[in-house]
Every structure is written in structure tokens, then in C-alpha cells.
Scaffold this active site. Sequence first.
Site, mmCIF file in Angstrom:
data_model
loop_
_atom_site.group_PDB
_atom_site.id
_atom_site.type_symbol
_atom_site.label_atom_id
_atom_site.label_comp_id
_atom_site.label_asym_id
_atom_site.label_seq_id
_atom_site.Cartn_x
_atom_site.Cartn_y
_atom_site.Cartn_z
ATOM 1 C CG PHE A 42 -85.717 11.813 25.912
ATOM 2 C CD1 PHE A 42 -84.535 12.147 26.561
ATOM 3 C CD2 PHE A 42 -85.720 11.738 24.523
ATOM 4 C CE1 PHE A 42 -83.375 12.405 25.832
ATOM 5 C CE2 PHE A 42 -84.569 11.998 23.795
ATOM 6 C CZ PHE A 42 -83.396 12.328 24.454
ATOM 7 C CG ASP A 88 -87.710 5.569 26.290
ATOM 8 O OD1 ASP A 88 -86.639 4.963 26.490
ATOM 9 O OD2 ASP A 88 -87.793 6.606 25.597
ATOM 10 C CE1 TYR A 122 -77.822 7.491 22.948
ATOM 11 C CE2 TYR A 122 -78.606 6.327 21.002
ATOM 12 C CZ TYR A 122 -78.768 7.302 21.958
ATOM 13 O OH TYR A 122 -79.892 8.099 21.932
ATOM 14 C CE LYS A 123 -79.475 7.984 26.272
ATOM 15 N NZ LYS A 123 -80.895 8.303 26.219
ATOM 16 N NE ARG A 129 -78.059 13.154 32.211
ATOM 17 C CZ ARG A 129 -78.583 12.690 31.076
ATOM 18 N NH1 ARG A 129 -79.851 12.391 31.014
ATOM 19 N NH2 ARG A 129 -77.835 12.554 30.000
HETATM 20 C C1 LIG Z 1 -81.531 8.847 25.085
HETATM 21 C C2 LIG Z 1 -83.006 8.748 25.034
HETATM 22 C C3 LIG Z 1 -83.680 8.700 23.811
HETATM 23 C C4 LIG Z 1 -82.906 8.840 22.542
HETATM 24 O O1 LIG Z 1 -83.592 8.590 21.382
HETATM 25 P P1 LIG Z 1 -82.756 8.497 20.022
HETATM 26 O O2 LIG Z 1 -83.754 8.243 19.003
HETATM 27 O O3 LIG Z 1 -81.742 7.415 20.199
HETATM 28 O O4 LIG Z 1 -82.051 9.802 19.832
HETATM 29 C C5 LIG Z 1 -85.062 8.515 23.835
HETATM 30 N N1 LIG Z 1 -85.731 8.412 25.002
HETATM 31 C C6 LIG Z 1 -85.089 8.486 26.197
HETATM 32 C C7 LIG Z 1 -85.858 8.361 27.471
HETATM 33 C C8 LIG Z 1 -83.720 8.674 26.243
HETATM 34 O O5 LIG Z 1 -83.086 8.755 27.406
#
Ligand SMILES: *Cc1c(COP(=O)(O)O)cnc(C)c1O
Length: 409
Positions: free
Chosen positions: A132, A209, A234-235, A382
Site C-alpha cells: 500500500f 500490516d 474502518y474496513k 475491486r
Molecule cells: C487501508 C490501508 C491503509 C490505510 O492507512 P490510513 O493511515 O488509515 O489511511 C494502510 N495500509 C493498508 C495495507 C491499507 O489497506
Amino acid sequence: MTEDHGLLKRARELDAADQLASFRARFVGHDDATVRSYLDGNSLGRPLQASVERVQELMVHQWGGRLIRGWDETWLQLPKSIGDQLGRVALGAAPGQCIVADSTTVLLYKLARAAIQARPGRNRIVIDRDNFPSDRFIVEGIADECGLGLDWLEPPQDGGVDAELVRSAVGPDTALVLLSHVAYRSGYLADMPAITQAVHDAGALVLWDLCHSVGVIPVELDAWGVDLAVGCSYKYLNGGPGAPAWAYVSAEHQQFRQPIQGWIGSAAPFEMGPGYEPAPGIGRFASGTPPIIGMTAIQDMVDLIGSAGIQNVRDKSVALTEFAVEVTEELLAGYGVVISSPRDPAERGSHITIDHPSFKKVVGRLWDQGIIPDFREPDGLRLGLSPLSTSFEEVYVGVAAIEAELALG
Ligand SMILES: *Cc1c(COP(=O)(O)O)cnc(C)c1O
């Protein structure tokens, strides 16, 4: 469009046989006829009705009634108590190792820096190109800041990082390996225990992560010897837009020092002392005042996952992605749509990505009809399936609508 009544019938049979089907009615908007297929619960989970009530109770009675007394009475404990609840229900983590704080991005920075400092003399970080953006950007920044080198893994586009690839990249100079458990694009599910072992064999630390796996894939962070982990809420934890993230620091590593030294992570915040002394235990990984309203709703989803059972959630997730693959192959393969996710459900998280050059054009039209997947550059849709709120019929309706759009050209 050729409505495929065989597939619709099968979707309804799968829903009828689904032991978790009744949970769906607990989510706000499950009966909103304008949202015909929500396929983005992996990006922003739906709210629970229980959370509406819990947030209201917080605002009216705790905030409105208890005012500043709320901090001592309840709020200051929440980051650790929600962390413990999450650890027990979804992470395989004994109490005292998880805390809710910050955003994933900020926690990645804090834990990656802590890990680097804990491996003096080692000057390389291993990460993959498909990770990410925040994960990649954070380690680029840390490499600049601390004078370290980066070793980039290049996993296949429809797959991800496996233990062999990690073994080929780690060595005596590796301080840290930062990987996603489920790849945000392909949905590849990494073998966390085997990779953790490979990293440890090289004497390095691993930071996982879990944004795309927490709450939907059971993990055993303690049993697998994981050093550090972060994830968002939040996911699949349905904490709401911008809900704070969580960090896991194994009991073994809680003497690590993180770089954002704030009063809330200090040993005695209310003494307002002259110098920073880190709190003992997981509390030192906090920095500033915890976002209480933001973390309130997480509790309801974790409760719900607990009553469903995380393994049952995973079983339904596999059934949903299997069905999504089947419907995609039946309805979309003829248009040249390619599935860019692993075919083996044991190597797949709770979403699949499908690619077609028209998808960028099509996605807005889908959203207008209440069919809500998300778009990922350059040409991916997705389909994220959140087991407690997504029905099999929604999967069918969504894919059938994509077919109808492709048929229009
Ligand atoms: C959604 C996601 C994030 C989001 O990071 P935020 O700091 O909450 O914006 C980070 N890493 C991965 C792998 C994600 O899927």
C-alpha cells in the site's frame, strides 16, 4: 444483458443456507433499495445499528453528562480495553499487547522507527512494490531520515510475497521487513507464520500490516511469534470513516522506543513532568489524546465478530469470494475480464480484483445505479466482500450489473 437465473437461484440458495445471514439485518442501510450491491465493505464497512446507539449514549450521557470526568471514568481506558478485546476476538493476542491510536500510517511510522532502533548496526529494510502507498512512502521517508537502504521485493501482479521470496531478500544487514498480510490490490493472503520465521532466521524484525485482514481472517499473532503489527478499523472492523488504527507490540518487545514522544505515552501524564519517561507496557506506543468518538463503534463490530466466531466469518468470506469468482467467470470472462487475484482460496483474502480496460469508464455508471465496487488504477474493479454484511445475492447483482455495462460497450 442475459439475466442468468441459474446463478441468481444459486445465490439465493447460498443465502438461505448461510448460518450468518441474519447478521446482515443489524447493519444500517441493509434494506436501502438505492444500494443494490455494496462491494466496498473492505474499504469502508457499513455502520452497525448498535453503534448508532453507542455513539449517541457517549455523546448524550458520557460527554454531555459526565463532561471532563469521563476521561478518568471511562475514556482513558478505552484504547487498551478495545485493543485487548480485539486481541482476544480477532488477533490471537493476549492482553496488554494491543492499543488503539492514531492512523495506520502514523503507527507504521512509529513501529518501523522503533524496530530500526532495536536492530542497531543493521541498515536495510525489505518491502514489496505492491504494498500500500503509505507503507512504501513511510519506509522511503525512514530510509532517508536514518540513512538506510531499501530492498524491494517484486511479487507477481496477481499474487504476493511468499516465504521463499522473503528468504532470498533478507540477510545480516536486514533490520526490518514490512509486509501486508492481504495485498490491497490482488487480495493475496501471505503465509504469516512461515514469513515471520524466515525473517527471524535472518535476525530481523517483521512488521505486519493487517488492514485488509483484521476481522475477516483469523490470525495467531502470539503463537506465530509476530513482532509488530498494525491495522485500521474502518474496513472489516466497521469503526467508521477515519476511525483510529491499532498496534500490536509483542510482550517481548515492549521496551522498544517509539519516536513520537507525547504526554499520553509517558509514564505519568498528569504529573506534567520535566522530561519524557515512557509508560511501561503497550501504553508507551500512544502519543496524544485518544480519539474517543472515533474508536467507539469498533467495539460493536468486534462484539459481533466474537458472537459469529472469527473462523465462521472466514468460512463465509471464502464462500463469498469463491462465488464471486464463479459468477465472474460465467458472466464476464466472455468480455475479456481477467481475475487478478489468486484462484486458491487459501491464498486469498476477502476481495477479488478483476481487470478490464473499460472499468474506469464503467465505475461511475455503476455507482449511479447503487452498485458500489471500487476502482483501482489502471483498470481494476475491486469486489470487497464483508462476510457479516454482504449477501451472495448482492454479489450476483453486482457482477450482473457489470456485465450489463460491458454489454453496452
Ligand atoms: C487501508 C490501508 C491503509 C490505510 O492507512 P490510513 O493511515 O488509515 O489511511 C494502510 N495500509 C493498508 C495495507 C491499507 O489497506
